[in-house]
Design a protein around this motif. Structure first.
Motif, PDB file in Angstrom:
ATOM      1  N   THR A 200       1.533   3.535  -3.109  1.00  0.00           N
ATOM      2  CA  THR A 200       0.610   5.089  -2.985  1.00  0.00           C
ATOM      3  C   THR A 200       1.686   6.653  -3.349  1.00  0.00           C
TER       4      THR A 200
ATOM      5  N   LYS B 162       0.535  -1.461   0.203  1.00  0.00           N
ATOM      6  CA  LYS B 162      -0.505  -0.626  -0.157  1.00  0.00           C
ATOM      7  C   LYS B 162       0.698   1.183  -0.076  1.00  0.00           C
ATOM      8  N   ASP B 163       2.337   1.280   0.678  1.00  0.00           N
ATOM      9  CA  ASP B 163       2.774   2.118   0.521  1.00  0.00           C
ATOM     10  C   ASP B 163       3.773   2.543  -0.538  1.00  0.00           C
TER      11      ASP B 163
ATOM     12  N   PRO C  46       2.179   5.402  -7.699  1.00  0.00           N
ATOM     13  CA  PRO C  46       0.898   5.443  -8.025  1.00  0.00           C
ATOM     14  C   PRO C  46       0.631   4.190  -9.505  1.00  0.00           C
TER      15      PRO C  46
END
Length: 97
Positions: A41, A37-38, A44
């Motif tokens: 993020t 997820k990090d 992207p």
């Protein structure tokens, strides 16, 4: 941790290969679950490919410009060591640019 934002600048693609159930792939599975997820993020539009295959040895593949690829074996590494290997691959891409 600034190198995490440079992944999309220094690499073209990143592939994690591991087994869904084997103990040898456990730390790689944990690394992906905790960090995907990090990483996504911060990058992207970058292609992070997760490939699960029964019985496969855990590996991390980085693709650079001109189709050049490097592979790192992750068998027996901790999550911190996997992060260090990923950082090395990202920094190697910076020197190739």
């Amino acid at each position: 941790m600034a190198w995490r934002g440079l992944i999309s600048r220094n690499l073209k693609e990143l592939r994690f290969l591991y087994c869904q159930t084997s103990p040898a792939s456990a730390s790689t599975r944990e690394f992906v679950q905790r960090n995907y997820k990090d990483l996504k993020t911060l990058n992207p539009k970058f292609p992070f490919l997760i490939r699960e295959c029964s019985g496969v040895e855990p590996q991390l593949w980085a693709r650079y410009d001109m189709g050049v690829e490097r592979c790192v074996r992750l068998d027996g590494l901790t999550e911190a060591q996997i992060a260090n290997k990923l950082e090395e691959l990202v920094k190697a891409g910076a020197s190739a640019v």
